[in-house]
Write a protein that holds these residues in place. Structure first.
Motif, PDB file in Angstrom:
ATOM      1  N   THR A 133       0.848  -1.187  -0.030  1.00  0.00           N
ATOM      2  CA  THR A 133       0.065   0.046  -0.150  1.00  0.00           C
ATOM      3  C   THR A 133       0.834   1.359  -0.146  1.00  0.00           C
ATOM      4  O   THR A 133       0.802   2.094  -0.938  1.00  0.00           O
ATOM      5  CB  THR A 133      -1.082  -0.031   1.369  1.00  0.00           C
ATOM      6  OG1 THR A 133      -1.804  -1.299   1.328  1.00  0.00           O
ATOM      7  CG2 THR A 133      -1.737   1.191   1.042  1.00  0.00           C
ATOM      8  N   TYR A 135       3.976   1.868  -0.575  1.00  0.00           N
ATOM      9  CA  TYR A 135       4.938   1.815  -1.850  1.00  0.00           C
ATOM     10  C   TYR A 135       4.041   2.441  -3.128  1.00  0.00           C
ATOM     11  O   TYR A 135       4.505   3.370  -3.687  1.00  0.00           O
ATOM     12  CB  TYR A 135       5.556   0.550  -2.097  1.00  0.00           C
ATOM     13  CG  TYR A 135       6.615   0.679  -3.391  1.00  0.00           C
ATOM     14  CD1 TYR A 135       7.839   1.419  -3.280  1.00  0.00           C
ATOM     15  CD2 TYR A 135       6.081   0.110  -4.763  1.00  0.00           C
ATOM     16  CE1 TYR A 135       8.687   1.206  -4.389  1.00  0.00           C
ATOM     17  CE2 TYR A 135       7.038   0.146  -5.632  1.00  0.00           C
ATOM     18  CZ  TYR A 135       8.252   0.845  -5.549  1.00  0.00           C
ATOM     19  OH  TYR A 135       9.039   0.830  -6.679  1.00  0.00           O
ATOM     20  N   LYS A 136       2.932   1.978  -3.278  1.00  0.00           N
ATOM     21  CA  LYS A 136       1.975   2.265  -4.466  1.00  0.00           C
ATOM     22  C   LYS A 136       1.772   3.883  -4.220  1.00  0.00           C
ATOM     23  O   LYS A 136       1.471   4.440  -5.163  1.00  0.00           O
ATOM     24  CB  LYS A 136       0.825   1.388  -4.697  1.00  0.00           C
ATOM     25  CG  LYS A 136       0.975   0.066  -4.847  1.00  0.00           C
ATOM     26  CD  LYS A 136      -0.058  -1.083  -5.046  1.00  0.00           C
ATOM     27  CE  LYS A 136      -0.874  -1.108  -3.803  1.00  0.00           C
ATOM     28  NZ  LYS A 136      -1.932  -2.071  -4.197  1.00  0.00           N
ATOM     29  N   TRP A 137       1.262   4.120  -2.880  1.00  0.00           N
ATOM     30  CA  TRP A 137       0.774   5.574  -2.555  1.00  0.00           C
ATOM     31  C   TRP A 137       2.127   6.527  -3.010  1.00  0.00           C
ATOM     32  O   TRP A 137       1.933   7.436  -3.692  1.00  0.00           O
ATOM     33  CB  TRP A 137       0.560   5.710  -1.249  1.00  0.00           C
ATOM     34  CG  TRP A 137      -1.068   5.581  -0.849  1.00  0.00           C
ATOM     35  CD1 TRP A 137      -1.596   4.339  -0.941  1.00  0.00           C
ATOM     36  CD2 TRP A 137      -1.965   6.757  -0.900  1.00  0.00           C
ATOM     37  NE1 TRP A 137      -2.883   4.596  -0.713  1.00  0.00           N
ATOM     38  CE2 TRP A 137      -3.227   5.989  -0.964  1.00  0.00           C
ATOM     39  CE3 TRP A 137      -2.027   7.802  -1.147  1.00  0.00           C
ATOM     40  CZ2 TRP A 137      -4.422   6.607  -0.811  1.00  0.00           C
ATOM     41  CZ3 TRP A 137      -3.219   8.711  -1.166  1.00  0.00           C
ATOM     42  CH2 TRP A 137      -4.396   8.028  -0.907  1.00  0.00           C
ATOM     43  N   TYR A 138       3.119   6.082  -2.754  1.00  0.00           N
ATOM     44  CA  TYR A 138       4.628   6.993  -2.936  1.00  0.00           C
ATOM     45  C   TYR A 138       4.705   7.145  -4.416  1.00  0.00           C
ATOM     46  O   TYR A 138       4.933   8.041  -4.782  1.00  0.00           O
ATOM     47  CB  TYR A 138       5.709   6.438  -2.151  1.00  0.00           C
ATOM     48  CG  TYR A 138       5.967   6.424  -0.793  1.00  0.00           C
ATOM     49  CD1 TYR A 138       5.691   7.876  -0.244  1.00  0.00           C
ATOM     50  CD2 TYR A 138       6.447   5.438  -0.129  1.00  0.00           C
ATOM     51  CE1 TYR A 138       5.846   7.901   1.060  1.00  0.00           C
ATOM     52  CE2 TYR A 138       6.659   5.637   1.392  1.00  0.00           C
ATOM     53  CZ  TYR A 138       6.393   6.786   1.792  1.00  0.00           C
ATOM     54  OH  TYR A 138       6.595   6.968   3.093  1.00  0.00           O
ATOM     55  N   MET A 139       4.593   6.010  -5.075  1.00  0.00           N
ATOM     56  CA  MET A 139       4.799   6.060  -6.695  1.00  0.00           C
ATOM     57  C   MET A 139       3.779   6.788  -7.570  1.00  0.00           C
ATOM     58  O   MET A 139       4.172   7.428  -8.276  1.00  0.00           O
ATOM     59  CB  MET A 139       4.802   4.667  -7.187  1.00  0.00           C
ATOM     60  CG  MET A 139       6.005   3.821  -6.739  1.00  0.00           C
ATOM     61  SD  MET A 139       7.636   4.333  -7.015  1.00  0.00           S
ATOM     62  CE  MET A 139       8.227   5.074  -5.509  1.00  0.00           C
ATOM     63  N   GLN A 140       2.525   6.778  -7.074  1.00  0.00           N
ATOM     64  CA  GLN A 140       1.501   7.353  -7.439  1.00  0.00           C
ATOM     65  C   GLN A 140       1.583   9.113  -7.197  1.00  0.00           C
ATOM     66  O   GLN A 140       0.753   9.829  -8.002  1.00  0.00           O
ATOM     67  CB  GLN A 140       0.177   7.024  -6.980  1.00  0.00           C
ATOM     68  CG  GLN A 140      -0.422   5.607  -7.413  1.00  0.00           C
ATOM     69  CD  GLN A 140      -1.401   4.832  -6.819  1.00  0.00           C
ATOM     70  OE1 GLN A 140      -1.896   5.574  -5.888  1.00  0.00           O
ATOM     71  NE2 GLN A 140      -1.679   3.734  -6.959  1.00  0.00           N
ATOM     72  N   HIS A 141       2.607   9.303  -6.176  1.00  0.00           N
ATOM     73  CA  HIS A 141       2.551  10.770  -5.705  1.00  0.00           C
ATOM     74  C   HIS A 141       4.057  11.196  -6.175  1.00  0.00           C
ATOM     75  O   HIS A 141       4.725  12.240  -5.375  1.00  0.00           O
ATOM     76  CB  HIS A 141       2.147  10.969  -4.646  1.00  0.00           C
ATOM     77  CG  HIS A 141       0.718  10.870  -4.131  1.00  0.00           C
ATOM     78  ND1 HIS A 141       0.111   9.637  -4.079  1.00  0.00           N
ATOM     79  CD2 HIS A 141      -0.239  11.845  -4.237  1.00  0.00           C
ATOM     80  CE1 HIS A 141      -1.119   9.903  -3.936  1.00  0.00           C
ATOM     81  NE2 HIS A 141      -1.445  11.072  -3.902  1.00  0.00           N
ATOM     82  N   HIS A 170       4.031  16.446  -1.500  1.00  0.00           N
ATOM     83  CA  HIS A 170       3.462  15.269  -1.125  1.00  0.00           C
ATOM     84  C   HIS A 170       4.330  14.911   0.177  1.00  0.00           C
ATOM     85  O   HIS A 170       4.091  13.552   0.328  1.00  0.00           O
ATOM     86  CB  HIS A 170       3.460  14.396  -2.127  1.00  0.00           C
ATOM     87  CG  HIS A 170       2.700  14.737  -3.316  1.00  0.00           C
ATOM     88  ND1 HIS A 170       1.200  14.779  -3.082  1.00  0.00           N
ATOM     89  CD2 HIS A 170       2.664  14.699  -4.722  1.00  0.00           C
ATOM     90  CE1 HIS A 170       0.592  15.440  -4.472  1.00  0.00           C
ATOM     91  NE2 HIS A 170       1.404  15.065  -5.499  1.00  0.00           N
TER      92      HIS A 170
END
Length: 509
Positions: A133, A135-141, A170
């Motif tokens: 979760t 890591y995906k948030w980091y990459m999306q931002h 962010h």
């Protein structure tokens, strides 16, 4: 180097270097915890913990925490039963053979059944997980990491660090996620991550050079944990428990043992309110145990020679034990490494003049880290063209050591070494993520102020300084010489690798 420092009331430390050239902030969160604190039988558990705490928290990584909680409780109870059985059967589980398969973990049918139950419970829990979760948030931002891995972190002998570079707008994500990870981690996917980390260790050991390097580390000092592979020993993977991991997490993941390093487009006025909101809300805890600080023991008898019997590219390693970072002699040792290593260094030039060219490096690597708060090592390594050149190469390396000890150093070579270090430092200053890592590493080992002092001291070091330091540490009673050959005179005896490969299809390689 302009470092701003701010300490919250709970002991959480913030270090900031402003760099407004690009709209990005490199963030590194450091904990003073690493493989050096691990007890016998649990080597590698801190690196394993790094992987596990990236599987989520009570609010991140779950789609239904209420459904998970009974499963997590059953996992806990089953593991406690497994621990009790293993303790009861400890004499039956002892390793008694000389040659053995390090993956043939001793067990009993009752233990196998409990372990299988843990696998099944983890599969049930996976039904409620949201994988990776944070890591995906980091990459999306707009996140960017030092290495492409959904676990953006690393663990070595005396630290664990989490890293991420984000646009300034962010940065709150980092504060929110990492503060949550410090207090509310949930050890999801524990069994799967155990084998993920085990696979990493096996990947390293499948390389002959890694096995040789670890053997050199093993003979360098007696029982000092800085030389123990931070990935762990293979048999220990059967001993790891969540209970042991929770003890480390509870002791060391506290605000007064953490440092946040930021380099980039940020100001302390903008950062402190975020830090107070997220990290400042965490309670100060008792100071972590000082198990990390173990004094080094010298090898009895002093000088050690290691002749490797496994075929490998011809090479000679000359190693000396040296002080840890923060010792006043370390800046001079940096200069000596720049002076001796590389194609234009003293060793490379000496070998070229003798008609026996070899690739020579000088560094401080132990396992795969180059800086420690504990005593470390200075390595002079030469890759020879053939086995027949090894004796000449070794004599040349020892001759360079003698020149350093006697002060036979060309002034031009010394200035070139200084320039090499200045260029290296300029490259760090130009890379926010690498600079954040360097500052955090020094602060975790000692204090960030040691870093600018180190840079200034090595630039000011003289021939007399080099001679004094070389004469102090580059002595035979403090030396390890290791040699590997393409065609060793004798083959190695049976090892765990022979047994492991024998069970695999084909030749196992």
């Amino acid at each position: 180097l302009q470092v701003q420092e701010h300490v919250l009331g709970n002991g959480f430390t913030i270090l900031l270097v402003e760099d407004h050239r690009a709209p990005r902030v490199a963030a590194n969160l450091w904990f003073r915890v690493g493989s050096m604190l691990e007890p016998e039988g649990l080597h590698g558990i801190v690196h394993f913990l790094e992987h596990v705490i990236h599987q989520g928290t009570t609010t991140l990584g779950t789609r239904d925490l209420a459904a998970e909680l009974p499963i997590l409780q059953e996992i806990h109870d089953t593991e406690q039963e497994l621990i009790a059985v293993r303790n009861r059967e400890r004499n039956r589980l002892r390793e008694r053979a000389v040659f053995f398969d390090e993956l043939g973990w001793p067990t009993t049918p009752e233990m196998d059944a409990l372990r299988q139950r843990l696998y099944e419970l983890e599969d049930r829990d996976n039904e409620y997980r949201d994988f990776w979760t944070t890591y995906k948030w980091y990459m999306q931002h707009g996140g960017y990491v030092r290495h492409t891995d959904p676990v953006p972190a690393s663990t070595e002998q005396d630290y664990m660090e989490m890293n991420m570079a984000l646009p300034p707008e962010h940065m709150e994500l980092f504060f929110r996620f990492e503060a949550e990870r410090m207090v509310n981690a949930v050890m999801r996917g524990w069994e799967a991550q155990r084998f993920t980390v085990l696979e990493q260790v096996l990947g390293g050991l499948s390389r002959p050079q890694t096995r040789f390097n670890e053997a050199i580390d093993g003979v360098t000092a007696q029982s000092h944990p800085v030389y123990t592979p931070d990935g762990g020993h293979l048999p220990d993977f059967a001993n790891f428990t969540r209970a042991a991991m929770w003890r480390i997490y509870d002791d060391y993941f506290v605000p007064n043992n953490a440092t946040l390093v930021l380099v980039g487009d940020a100001t302390m006025d903008g950062i402190v309110p975020l830090a107070e909101r997220y990290f400042g809300a965490l309670s100060r805890r008792p100071e972590p145990p000082a198990d990390l600080d173990i004094e080094s023991e010298q090898v009895p008898g002093g000088s050690v020679r290691l002749d490797w019997t496994e075929p490998l590219s011809p090479q000679v390693h000359v190693r000396y034990r040296i002080p840890g970072m923060g010792h006043p002699d370390r800046p001079v040792l940096d200069l000596i490494a720049a002076l001796a290593g590389g194609p234009h260094g003293m060793a490379g030039q000496t070998l070229a003049a003798a008609g026996t060219p070899a690739a020579v490096s000088a560094d401080f690597r132990v396992i795969h880290t180059y800086r420690f708060g504990a005593p470390g090592a200075f390595n002079l390594v030469a890759q020879a063209a053939s086995d027949g050149d090894l004796a000449t190469v070794e004599r040349a390396l020892l001759g360079v050591v003698a020149d350093l000890r006697e002060g036979r150093i060309d002034a031009g070579a010394l200035e070139r070494a200084r320039k090499r270090l200045r260029v290296e430092w300029a490259e760090f200053l130009d890379n926010p993520q690498e600079l954040a890592f360097l500052i955090g590493h020094h602060h975790t080992m000692n204090h960030w102020s040691v870093l600018p002092d180190l840079i200034a001291a090595r630039d000011a070091a003289t021939v007399a300084d080099v001679q004094r330091v070389a004469a102090t540490y580059f002595v035979s009673s403090n030396r390890v010489i290791a040699t590997a050959r393409a065609e060793p005179p004798e083959g190695s005896g049976p090892s765990w690798l022979d047994f492991l490969w024998a069970d695999l299809p084909g030749d196992g390689r």
